[in-house]
Design a protein around this motif. Structure first.
Motif, short mmCIF file in Angstrom:
data_model
loop_
_atom_site.label_atom_id
_atom_site.label_comp_id
_atom_site.label_asym_id
_atom_site.label_seq_id
_atom_site.Cartn_x
_atom_site.Cartn_y
_atom_site.Cartn_z
N HIS A 149 36.59 4.78 12.15
CA HIS A 149 37.33 5.53 11.36
C HIS A 149 38.77 5.88 11.42
O HIS A 149 38.98 5.53 12.95
CB HIS A 149 36.44 6.82 10.82
N GLU A 150 39.44 6.48 10.61
CA GLU A 150 40.82 6.77 11.01
C GLU A 150 41.15 7.60 12.16
O GLU A 150 42.04 7.50 12.59
CB GLU A 150 41.76 7.10 9.77
N ASP A 151 40.11 8.55 12.19
CA ASP A 151 40.43 9.69 13.33
C ASP A 151 39.66 9.02 14.67
O ASP A 151 39.49 9.90 15.46
CB ASP A 151 39.77 10.77 12.82
N LYS A 152 39.28 8.03 14.47
CA LYS A 152 38.88 7.52 15.84
C LYS A 152 37.48 7.65 16.17
O LYS A 152 36.83 7.29 17.18
CB LYS A 152 39.75 7.77 17.20
N TYR A 191 33.08 2.77 1.92
CA TYR A 191 34.19 3.09 3.04
C TYR A 191 35.46 2.84 2.25
O TYR A 191 35.61 1.71 1.51
CB TYR A 191 33.84 2.39 4.50
N SER A 192 36.44 3.60 2.92
CA SER A 192 37.76 3.43 2.56
C SER A 192 38.39 2.43 2.94
O SER A 192 37.84 1.70 4.13
CB SER A 192 38.61 4.59 2.77
N GLU A 193 39.56 1.59 2.91
CA GLU A 193 40.36 0.58 3.25
C GLU A 193 40.91 1.12 4.73
O GLU A 193 41.17 0.01 5.40
CB GLU A 193 41.48 0.26 2.29
N SER A 194 40.82 2.21 5.07
CA SER A 194 41.44 2.64 6.38
C SER A 194 40.41 2.51 7.49
O SER A 194 40.68 2.50 8.48
CB SER A 194 42.08 4.02 6.33
N ASP A 195 39.08 2.43 7.04
CA ASP A 195 37.98 2.30 7.90
C ASP A 195 37.89 0.83 8.30
O ASP A 195 37.95 -0.12 7.50
CB ASP A 195 36.74 2.58 7.10
N LYS A 196 37.76 0.62 9.61
CA LYS A 196 37.72 -0.85 10.00
C LYS A 196 36.35 -1.14 10.41
O LYS A 196 35.43 -0.52 11.01
CB LYS A 196 38.29 -1.12 11.51
N SER A 203 35.61 10.93 18.83
CA SER A 203 36.57 10.05 19.07
C SER A 203 36.32 9.61 20.52
O SER A 203 37.13 8.71 20.99
CB SER A 203 37.98 10.65 18.85
#
Length: 341
Positions: free
Chosen positions: A139-142, A117-122, A173
């Protein structure tokens, strides 16, 4: 490009019931992938991954791999295709290990999830106290992905990787199951569900055991009516969905409150359906909303009220019957007798 349907037909012509390996392979192909999906090495490898999760196939992985490899080679010859078997990891080459310590399991999974996963994913890892780890990825898009891992791992490209890495639920989302994704979870030990949900309608199947017997099929059924599927989903949702906004939880609370109120008002129909509501609520309390104070209170009150009302109802009915009979037996005195005749 070859399709899954072609391999299904080929295996069906070989009397797959003759050996457990062929039967398992045939049932797996019929149970999970869409027949019109392209046939890929990843799909064949997924079959092997699921197989060696079972003690039976883990102990007989050489036999399984050899038999399926021979089958695929004949399949290639039959269709005069070059389905590249070199890209498939056969079970003979898979090393299986189990991570016992929870701390080690968390560390290994953290490294694995950071890699994919990318750094933007929590990412949040949760120990569900049931020999599983739950990963909730925002994810970044909620949108949200919920992945389930056990303690079994294998090696891939020098890295430790969860053996079954495809058990996941995908949410949009609005925290509703995404209609654009195939969902896959284990609903009970050695029972796996793969399905899609759209407008609360579910399509998919449950496969059981190391021969992947089709236990149940969903064809446009309401998800709310499929408790065998709904309860495991809700059990995972409790880790990231607020109960106060969960329609299933709110509906359950409303039904309990309404039934309780109607019984207290003397509604006999509410008394009749209270047993069904109690069964549903008690199952949710035991399997999903464990320890929920409001649900516990309402279940207790409804059970107490319905039991007491049932105890009182027969005596009340007898009392009314006796009263009615007494009225029938009473002779109304005639007043103002005419004595002239």
């Amino acid at each position: 490009m070859l399709k899954v349907a072609q391999l299904i037909r080929f295996v069906a012509g070989l009397n797959p019931q003759n050996t457990p390996a062929k039967l398992s392979f045939s049932n797996f192909l019929r149970g999970f992938p869409n027949p019109e999906d392209p046939l890929t090495p990843e799909l064949i490898e997924l079959f092997f991954i699921y197989c060696i999760d079972y003690p039976h196939w883990a102990a007989n992985k050489n036999q399984l791999g050899t038999e399926v490899q021979y089958l695929l080679e004949n399949f290639n010859n039959f269709y005069q295709q070059d389905f590249d078997l070199s890209k498939i990891r056969f079970p003979q080459t898979m090393q299986l290990l189990e991570i016992e310590r929870i701390q080690d399991l968390e560390e290994v999974l953290s490294v694995y999830l950071k890699r994919i996963y990318s750094e933007s994913d929590k990412v949040r890892l949760i120990n569900d106290q049931n020999k599983r780890m739950i990963a909730v990825i925002l994810h970044e898009d909620k949108s949200v992905t919920v992945r389930v891992f056990d303690k079994k791992f294998t090696f891939r490209g020098g890295h430790l990787e969860p053996l079954r890495h495809d058990l996941a639920l995908y949410y949009n989302s609005s925290l509703e199951l995404s209609p654009d994704h195939k969902q896959k979870i284990e609903v009970a030990p050695y029972i796996v569900a793969e399905f899609q949900v759209k407008d609360d309608k579910v399509n998919g199947a449950l496969l059981r055991g190391y021969v992947y017997q089709k236990l149940m099929e969903f064809k446009g059924d309401s998800l709310r009516e499929q408790s065998r599927l709904l309860i495991p989903i809700k059990r995972l949702e409790q880790f990231f969905v607020d109960r106060r906004t969960d329609p299933y939880y709110q509906d359950l609370i409303n039904q309990l409150e309404r039934t309780l109120s109607l019984i207290q008002q003397g509604d006999s129909e509410a008394l009749n359906w209270s047993a069904m509501i109690l069964t549903q609520a008690e199952s949710a309390l035991e399997n999903i909303f464990t320890g929920d104070k409001l649900l516990t209170l309402l279940v207790r009150d409804l059970r107490h009220t319905s039991e007491n009302t049932r105890k009182m109802t027969p005596s009340s009915a007898v009392s009314k019957s006796i009263e009615a009979n007494e009225k029938c037996l009473k002779i109304t005195p005639i007043k103002d007798y005419d004595l002239t005749n």
